[in-house]
Design a protein around this motif. Sequence first.
Motif, PDB file in Angstrom:
ATOM      1  N   GLU A   1       0.828  -1.201   0.000  1.00  0.00           N
ATOM      2  CA  GLU A   1       0.000   0.000   0.000  1.00  0.00           C
ATOM      3  C   GLU A   1       0.867   1.258   0.000  1.00  0.00           C
ATOM      4  N   LEU A   2       1.965   1.241   0.759  1.00  0.00           N
ATOM      5  CA  LEU A   2       2.859   2.394   0.741  1.00  0.00           C
ATOM      6  C   LEU A   2       3.393   2.654  -0.667  1.00  0.00           C
ATOM      7  N   ASN A   3       3.757   1.592  -1.379  1.00  0.00           N
ATOM      8  CA  ASN A   3       4.246   1.763  -2.748  1.00  0.00           C
ATOM      9  C   ASN A   3       3.150   2.267  -3.679  1.00  0.00           C
ATOM     10  N   GLU A   4       1.925   1.808  -3.481  1.00  0.00           N
ATOM     11  CA  GLU A   4       0.800   2.302  -4.283  1.00  0.00           C
ATOM     12  C   GLU A   4       0.571   3.790  -4.013  1.00  0.00           C
ATOM     13  N   LEU A   5       0.665   4.178  -2.739  1.00  0.00           N
ATOM     14  CA  LEU A   5       0.487   5.585  -2.383  1.00  0.00           C
ATOM     15  C   LEU A   5       1.607   6.440  -2.969  1.00  0.00           C
ATOM     16  N   LEU A   6       2.824   5.906  -2.990  1.00  0.00           N
ATOM     17  CA  LEU A   6       3.935   6.616  -3.628  1.00  0.00           C
ATOM     18  C   LEU A   6       3.640   6.814  -5.109  1.00  0.00           C
TER      19      LEU A   6
END
Length: 94
Positions: free
Chosen positions: A38-43
């Motif tokens: 999810e952090l990578n998607e948000l990035l």
Amino acid sequence: MADTTPDRDTLRALADEGNELALDRLADLADARGDLDELNELLDEGCERAGHLLTRRAVAAGDLRELQRLSDAGAEDADEELKRILSTPTGPED
């Protein structure tokens, strides 16, 4: 006093409407859960907070390849950390 802490779905809806603070809160929640996907998607969505949190994790792990990936994805913190680490002189090889 009523609990005004927004749930994840509400934060997602606000973020989808362009609310950057909601996007940051989603990043904080994903970080607390250890949800790197999810952090990578948000990035990928342009969340600077996610980039900062991922950078912090990569620095702690000493993962230069991840820092390079994050830098390439536009995370300014990662670029700065990568430059800092690579420019630090090391001792002679044994």
